[in-house]
Enzyme design. Sequence first.
Site, short mmCIF file in Angstrom:
data_model
loop_
_atom_site.label_atom_id
_atom_site.label_comp_id
_atom_site.label_asym_id
_atom_site.label_seq_id
_atom_site.Cartn_x
_atom_site.Cartn_y
_atom_site.Cartn_z
N HIS A 186 0.84 -1.21 0.00
CA HIS A 186 0.00 0.00 0.00
C HIS A 186 0.87 1.26 0.00
O HIS A 186 0.46 2.30 -0.51
CB HIS A 186 -0.90 0.01 1.23
CG HIS A 186 -2.02 -0.98 1.17
ND1 HIS A 186 -3.17 -0.76 0.45
CD2 HIS A 186 -2.15 -2.21 1.73
CE1 HIS A 186 -3.98 -1.80 0.59
NE2 HIS A 186 -3.39 -2.70 1.35
N ASP A 193 -7.40 -3.17 -1.40
CA ASP A 193 -8.16 -4.10 -0.58
C ASP A 193 -9.59 -4.10 -1.07
O ASP A 193 -10.24 -3.04 -1.14
CB ASP A 193 -8.10 -3.71 0.90
CG ASP A 193 -6.72 -3.93 1.51
OD1 ASP A 193 -5.90 -4.63 0.88
OD2 ASP A 193 -6.46 -3.39 2.61
N TYR A 220 -5.70 -16.05 5.55
CA TYR A 220 -4.41 -15.40 5.81
C TYR A 220 -4.62 -14.42 6.95
O TYR A 220 -5.64 -13.71 6.98
CB TYR A 220 -3.93 -14.66 4.55
CG TYR A 220 -2.55 -14.06 4.69
CD1 TYR A 220 -1.42 -14.84 4.50
CD2 TYR A 220 -2.39 -12.71 5.03
CE1 TYR A 220 -0.14 -14.28 4.63
CE2 TYR A 220 -1.13 -12.15 5.16
CZ TYR A 220 -0.01 -12.94 4.97
OH TYR A 220 1.24 -12.40 5.11
N HIS A 223 -6.93 -11.05 7.12
CA HIS A 223 -7.56 -10.85 5.81
C HIS A 223 -8.88 -11.62 5.66
O HIS A 223 -9.29 -11.94 4.54
CB HIS A 223 -6.59 -11.25 4.69
CG HIS A 223 -5.46 -10.29 4.52
ND1 HIS A 223 -4.44 -10.18 5.44
CD2 HIS A 223 -5.20 -9.37 3.56
CE1 HIS A 223 -3.58 -9.25 5.04
NE2 HIS A 223 -4.02 -8.74 3.91
N ASP A 225 -11.72 -10.31 6.31
CA ASP A 225 -12.78 -9.35 6.00
C ASP A 225 -12.52 -8.59 4.71
O ASP A 225 -13.18 -7.60 4.41
CB ASP A 225 -12.96 -8.37 7.15
CG ASP A 225 -11.71 -7.55 7.45
OD1 ASP A 225 -10.64 -7.86 6.87
OD2 ASP A 225 -11.79 -6.61 8.26
N HIS A 226 -11.57 -9.05 3.90
CA HIS A 226 -11.31 -8.44 2.61
C HIS A 226 -10.35 -9.31 1.81
O HIS A 226 -9.77 -10.25 2.35
CB HIS A 226 -10.71 -7.03 2.76
CG HIS A 226 -9.32 -7.01 3.31
ND1 HIS A 226 -9.04 -7.13 4.67
CD2 HIS A 226 -8.11 -6.89 2.69
CE1 HIS A 226 -7.74 -7.07 4.87
NE2 HIS A 226 -7.15 -6.92 3.68
N HIS A 228 -6.95 -8.80 -0.54
CA HIS A 228 -5.89 -7.85 -0.90
C HIS A 228 -5.24 -8.31 -2.20
O HIS A 228 -4.89 -9.47 -2.37
CB HIS A 228 -4.84 -7.82 0.23
CG HIS A 228 -3.55 -7.16 -0.14
ND1 HIS A 228 -3.24 -5.88 0.23
CD2 HIS A 228 -2.47 -7.61 -0.85
CE1 HIS A 228 -2.03 -5.56 -0.20
NE2 HIS A 228 -1.55 -6.59 -0.87
#
Length: 244
Positions: A186, A193, A220, A223, A225-226, A228
């Site tokens: 990022h 994301d 992972y 992660h 909730d999204h 990447h």
Amino acid sequence: MLRRTVRLILSIVMIAAAGVVGTIATAGTAQADSCYTFNRTLSEGMSGADVTQLQIRVAGHVTSGEILAVDGNFGPRTKAAVAKFQSAYGLASDGVAGPNTFSKIYSLQDADCTPIHFTYAELNKCNSTWSGGAVSAATAKENAKRTMWKLEAMRHALGDVSINISSGFRSTSCNSAVGGASNSQHLYGTAADLVGSPSFCRLAQQARTHGFGGILGPGYPGHNDHTHVDGRSSRYWSAPSCGI
């Protein structure tokens, strides 16, 4: 909608102007575009800044695990990516970028060279200057644009469904505030994301065929909730709950 309407009006004006002056498109050109205009047919063996611009726009049309080099050299992998782009949009898939291919590209981009379904604002919810990351503001913004073109390809492959972005470029301070890794992609503007629908696993699975070196998703750490995705140069995929 407003941006699309403006683009349509501009296209009509340009076509009308061409008729007045008797301009006839040659085999190597397509109508002018407010973002970037390709002035010659591009094919394998050629090189130049226009090849680089083409590569940016087709980098999301690759095979599983492939990362297309954006180097200005039209090699076999660029030809294959162009052919996949053409096939995805119902064009003759010969891997040669000519007027029909350029016209489709023009229809997919806004005046700031971002693809029509994504904006710089979506890829930067940290600050408006793109500064404070691991690279210059200009580089971070350019990286974000390249990420958007891959997401545009992914969006189309998913059936032209909306893809929602919760985080993109982050400055060092923004990254620290959300607990991001010290070497997070990022910070370079290469990451996004993804949240919402489709499911996180569907997003992670689809991302494998759109040129993303990094894919992290459910299973992972941090992660669930999204999903990447990022443009790192080497592959690192991990979404155990999704079979990746």
